[in-house]
Scaffold this active site. Sequence first.
Site, mmCIF file in Angstrom:
data_model
loop_
_atom_site.group_PDB
_atom_site.id
_atom_site.type_symbol
_atom_site.label_atom_id
_atom_site.label_comp_id
_atom_site.label_asym_id
_atom_site.label_seq_id
_atom_site.Cartn_x
_atom_site.Cartn_y
_atom_site.Cartn_z
ATOM 1 C CG ASN A 9 -1.644 1.231 1.570
ATOM 2 O OD1 ASN A 9 -1.932 2.078 0.313
ATOM 3 N ND2 ASN A 9 -2.692 1.727 2.658
ATOM 4 C CD1 TRP A 10 4.009 1.414 -2.657
ATOM 5 C CD2 TRP A 10 3.897 2.155 -4.449
ATOM 6 N NE1 TRP A 10 4.811 -0.372 -3.262
ATOM 7 C CE2 TRP A 10 4.758 0.998 -4.807
ATOM 8 C CE3 TRP A 10 4.125 2.593 -5.682
ATOM 9 C CZ2 TRP A 10 5.436 0.032 -6.067
ATOM 10 C CZ3 TRP A 10 4.654 2.156 -6.801
ATOM 11 C CH2 TRP A 10 5.394 1.356 -6.895
ATOM 12 C CG HIS A 95 -6.250 2.236 4.996
ATOM 13 N ND1 HIS A 95 -6.037 2.991 5.802
ATOM 14 C CD2 HIS A 95 -5.041 0.902 5.571
ATOM 15 C CE1 HIS A 95 -4.027 2.351 6.287
ATOM 16 N NE2 HIS A 95 -4.246 1.497 5.978
ATOM 17 C CD GLU A 97 -3.454 5.842 6.455
ATOM 18 O OE1 GLU A 97 -3.567 5.533 5.204
ATOM 19 O OE2 GLU A 97 -2.467 5.366 7.246
ATOM 20 C CD GLU A 167 -3.701 -2.852 7.230
ATOM 21 O OE1 GLU A 167 -2.950 -2.546 7.082
ATOM 22 O OE2 GLU A 167 -3.637 -0.892 7.066
ATOM 23 N N GLY A 234 2.723 -0.595 4.273
ATOM 24 C CA GLY A 234 2.639 0.834 4.319
ATOM 25 C C GLY A 234 3.868 0.974 3.881
ATOM 26 N N GLY A 235 4.454 1.597 5.315
ATOM 27 C CA GLY A 235 5.896 2.113 4.693
ATOM 28 C C GLY A 235 7.111 1.320 4.872
HETATM 29 P P1 PGA Z 1 2.637 0.432 7.808
HETATM 30 O O1 PGA Z 1 1.473 0.703 6.832
HETATM 31 O O2 PGA Z 1 2.649 -0.959 7.578
HETATM 32 O O3 PGA Z 1 2.993 1.743 7.537
HETATM 33 O O4 PGA Z 1 2.356 0.767 9.659
HETATM 34 C C1 PGA Z 1 0.468 -0.760 6.848
HETATM 35 C C2 PGA Z 1 -0.991 -0.095 6.304
HETATM 36 O O5 PGA Z 1 -1.427 1.329 6.945
HETATM 37 O O6 PGA Z 1 -1.847 -0.566 4.785
#
Ligand code: PGA
Length: 258
Positions: A9-10, A95, A97, A167, A234-235
Amino acid sequence: MRTPLVVANWKMHGGLAESGELAQAVRDGLKRPRGVEVAICPPFTSLTAVAAALVGSPILLGGQNCHWESRGAFTGEVSAEMLAEAGCRLVIVGHSERRQVMRETDDEINRKIGACLRAGVQPLLCVGETAEERRQGLTFTVVEGQLRAGWAGLGAAEIGRCLLAYEPIWAIGTGVNATPAQAAEVHGYLRGLVSQLSSKEVASATRILYGGSVKADNAGDLTQEPEIDGALVGGASLQAPSFVAIVRKSAARSGAKE
Ligand code: PGA
């Protein structure tokens, strides 16, 4: 046996050139992945660049969000059909966010999942609790509510086409991952619910990914858990070497070598 799936997930990272290069580097680093499936979810504007870099590769393309209608006066939105046409095979839906920052509701998430299924792309529903909810002992209540609402109205066959990710919000981007035991406990609970909502067969085939500070050095321990069927990253997906290492460690669970 569920084949692990590792999804990059960029988020809102990567213009055209950067995305094409990163996708190419992941592709070069993995050659032909075995015993694991891999997907990359770039920003919308980079979908074509990533698709071009992945031509002929088994690495899948995915979207990070979609609208619930297939077309119409929805300024700034992109439909699941459009993503399918751009080559996406899956779409991240709900997600945290988007739930927290964009105030997405369970009802909207449910409609987006329906749109993905109609468009023939797999919806990857994300569920997870905040630190405060965990402290109050509400983890299972929260993830159960999100799962039931997200999949409301779906039949067993449709659920069989869905992907799920646990998550925990306190683990996303914080560097503090859930321990394998903490994640496995929630995954097991979710799988029981999937069984109730569909059937035992569907539940035992459903892939439940873990996401939240997955890195090269914890991916092995997390994905060794039988209940954890891969990772949403993510990161650590923004650097090819760390993402490739996570994929390799996840593939190792099935005894396969990438
Ligand atoms: P992260 O993000 O690996 O940077 O903790 C995961 C995500 O939000 O899918």
